[in-house]
Scaffold this active site. Sequence first.
Site, PDB file in Angstrom:
ATOM      1  CB  VAL A  69      -0.989   0.067   1.200  1.00  0.00           C
ATOM      2  CG1 VAL A  69      -2.112  -0.930   1.044  1.00  0.00           C
ATOM      3  CG2 VAL A  69      -0.274  -0.058   2.517  1.00  0.00           C
TER       4      VAL A  69
ATOM      5  N   GLY B 126       9.083  10.042 -18.643  1.00  0.00           N
ATOM      6  CA  GLY B 126       7.692  10.217 -18.240  1.00  0.00           C
ATOM      7  C   GLY B 126       7.043   8.935 -17.755  1.00  0.00           C
TER       8      GLY B 126
ATOM      9  CG  HIS C 255      11.721  39.036  11.267  1.00  0.00           C
ATOM     10  ND1 HIS C 255      12.338  39.002  10.044  1.00  0.00           N
ATOM     11  CD2 HIS C 255      12.627  39.508  12.161  1.00  0.00           C
ATOM     12  CE1 HIS C 255      13.579  39.446  10.171  1.00  0.00           C
ATOM     13  NE2 HIS C 255      13.775  39.761  11.453  1.00  0.00           N
TER      14      HIS C 255
END
Length: 853
Positions: A38, A263, A436
């Site tokens: 899984v 790809g 910050h």
Amino acid sequence: MTQSFDIVVIGGGPGGYVAALRAAQLGAKAAVIERDRVGGTCLVRGCIPTKALLQSAELYTLAKAGAQFGVVSPQVGLDWSAALDRKAGVVDKLVKGVEGLLKAGGVSLIRGTARLAGSGTVEVSGERIQAKDIVIATGSAVARIPLKGAELAIDSDQILELKEIPGRLAVIGGGVVGMEFAAMFAALGTKVTVIEMLPQVLPMVDADLVAVYTKHLASLGGAVHTNAKVEEVVKRGGGLQVRFSSGGEGGSIEAEQVLLAVGRVPYTQGLDAEAAGVKLERGRVVVDEHLHTTAEGIWAIGDVIGGIMLAHVASYEGVCAVENITGHSDRIPDYHAAPNCIYTDPEIAHVGLGEKEAKEKGLEVKVGRFPFAASARALTLGQSEGFVKVVADASSGRLLGAHIIGPRATDLIAEATLAVQNGLTLEQIDLTIHAHPTLPESLMEAALAAQGRAIHITNRRVATATPVPVAAVPAAAPAASGEVNGQTAKAQNREQQMTAPVKSKAPPLPAAITPKALELTKQNRDFLLRLHRQMQLIRRFEERAQEQYTKAKIGGYCHLNIGEEATVVGGIVPLKPNDYIFTSYREHGHAIARGIDPKAVMAELFGKETGTSHGRGGSMHMFDADLRFMGGYGIVGGHLPLAVGGGWAIKYKKQKDVVFCMFGDGATNIGAFHESLNMSKIFKLPVVWFCVNNRYGMGTPVEDASAVADIYKKACAYDMESIQVDGMNLREVMLKTTEIVEKTRSDSEPRFIEALCYRFKGHSVVDPDKYRSAEDKEKFRKADPIVAFEHELEKSGLADEEYFKKVRQEIDAEVQEIIRFADESPDPKPEDLYKYVYAGEWENQPELRGDPL
Ligand code: FAD
């Protein structure tokens, strides 16, 4: 006994297991069938193992640089097998975690390979399972190409199991997977070479971000070959050789390992999908907008449906599908804010529209950038490469996209994603208090920069953005880098006051400029009145500029557009945001017509820091890269060859933009004019030559200066379509320009327009103007383009004298404010002499400067 469920999900990847868990949450009896582990590609072979190894690479890089941080170790080494063990440990932990979640969530996990076996039936290892609804989530597999010697290469699954770090690695394919491995191995000391067929690696990423990444890769000894086609992989001398061709020439790369990363393709093998009535299209499962397939009760999600093949998109689709199945909601996936993260070094992340993409969609955008070199947090981390770029809708300020390259870009994108998803504006981002010192402050600063209000970098110019009420911005906000002193805080307040409203926006364009859109009718009233207002603003701006010149506020020469407003507005307004304007020095009105803030134009004339070129351009050089306004070159006709260069660039990049080159009649007497027209014709460049023939080149009437007084005939000699228009008639200029520009856009043939107009003042403000007869002036005064247009508007009942008076008063006040702004703006600092070289980008792009990392 046959098991039966409400929803059976085939595939336990991030699409499948999330869908099943959500289905169970919604009360459905759900099961997941998984033939492997899984977590799917993502957990087992994709997102997670790669990121675990990339972390080893990052730590190794940091450890090697430890001495800079005061952390000294006699010898930093890399234990690859330990890195692999750690990776495996992380994967195991997450896989077990998902198993635990499924169990706790009441989802049945069925091990085995599933096949669709008739209506509402799935077969697993010979056993039949009944389901009211089935979700296909079988993911994708590595794509293969018919390449000679491909069997010698490894794929993304195999590279994760390499027992040794290769000394040299060739990566075929410059997509995300290829680039992540390239970054990882380059950091580990491998000599990496990437070969990509397209002109750019990571083609989905804005080119300015990719430039930073490839530069970093090069600094590690990596190389990238683009526009290169791999021919074959062969064995050679105990290693491998990749042979490729590029630009008609051959090349080769030696490597121990070759990664084929071309790809991924949707995976449906063994599913018998088509037999079950599920339509496939080039391998992907076809779904409707609700993610339902062509077979009753069968749905599909994730990589198997193609589209955006990412884990989080698969999960999102999983949730949408089961919410649709259970009737919980009616979900149509909305992908406009799907973030894309690339774990290279530096990291890259983007969401929403890119700068180019937005402009191609015809959107007017404003862009803000903030370099990490100016971020306190990035400096403390020792990772100051890269920048944040925001792209926002110019009029509403709505964030359309964000693009980040730099430290933790993949985490930083979350805030931008939330903003894009929810249509937040730049202002809403900058009015949010950012902690910050943090990296997210950089997003806030980029949002401020887009509005000309950045605090921790110098603003390029004050933008036309909606003003922020001064009270809403802390008067002296604590500085991220902590170095703002009283003086600069005061200057910042002044900047804030300087963003007072100026109403000069470029007229909103109708869908297309057609004779109908320019008819003097009620429907077109807003547009026509905006055009009138813009001409009036240019007129008043110029009148007041002349006055400022006599007060010595403006140095050098100052050339005015007075009398040319219809030519200028009618010529420039029809252009698309992506078109380029190359123009010469009578350009204040040109800049305003293009949408540049008139305050920035006046400030430039005054030589002030807030000007379009930060006061570096003097009174004759307006430049704005964002608006593609290339007015930076002033010598008569000198910009015509530059326009040819622009045309070449467009043609080379196969874009559909047009170069609009504006010049006076004087420029048509020089050699560069003829050379440029000739070249544009021979090479079929998308350039529209636009001659503002105001009848006097300097002080010489055009008939005396030129053997061919009808300038458009000069262009006929180069066999290009060439027309003459009445430059005092706004609607005629606009219509004819649109026609010509659009023709050039469609066939990339240069064309020529001569707009006959008349300048009511001399060549420049110091020109005593004695060479023009009083009758001549009187004659053209009667043809004043603004007055002529006012008559048209009045006659058709669209406006009256009262209205014109009001506009004039408003504009008077506006120009007054423009002058005040320019007057009160700071001068450029002598120590900043080298700032803003290279189109103003120098300061904000350390990567351009080649600063040491
Ligand atoms: P998958 O994850 O592919 O899962 C499909 C599952 O279905 C598999 O477990 C498979 O065994 C199972 N299956 C297939 N057929 C059957 C059958 N007939 N019966 C039973 N089970 C079956 N995405 C990101 O968002 N971020 C990243 O950083 C990222 N990095 C990546 C790195 C690499 C190297 C790769 C290859 C991919 C990466 N991806 C990343 C992409 C991501 O892994 C996928 O988009 C995602 O896993 C798709 O999820 P999915 O559920 O659709 O399919």
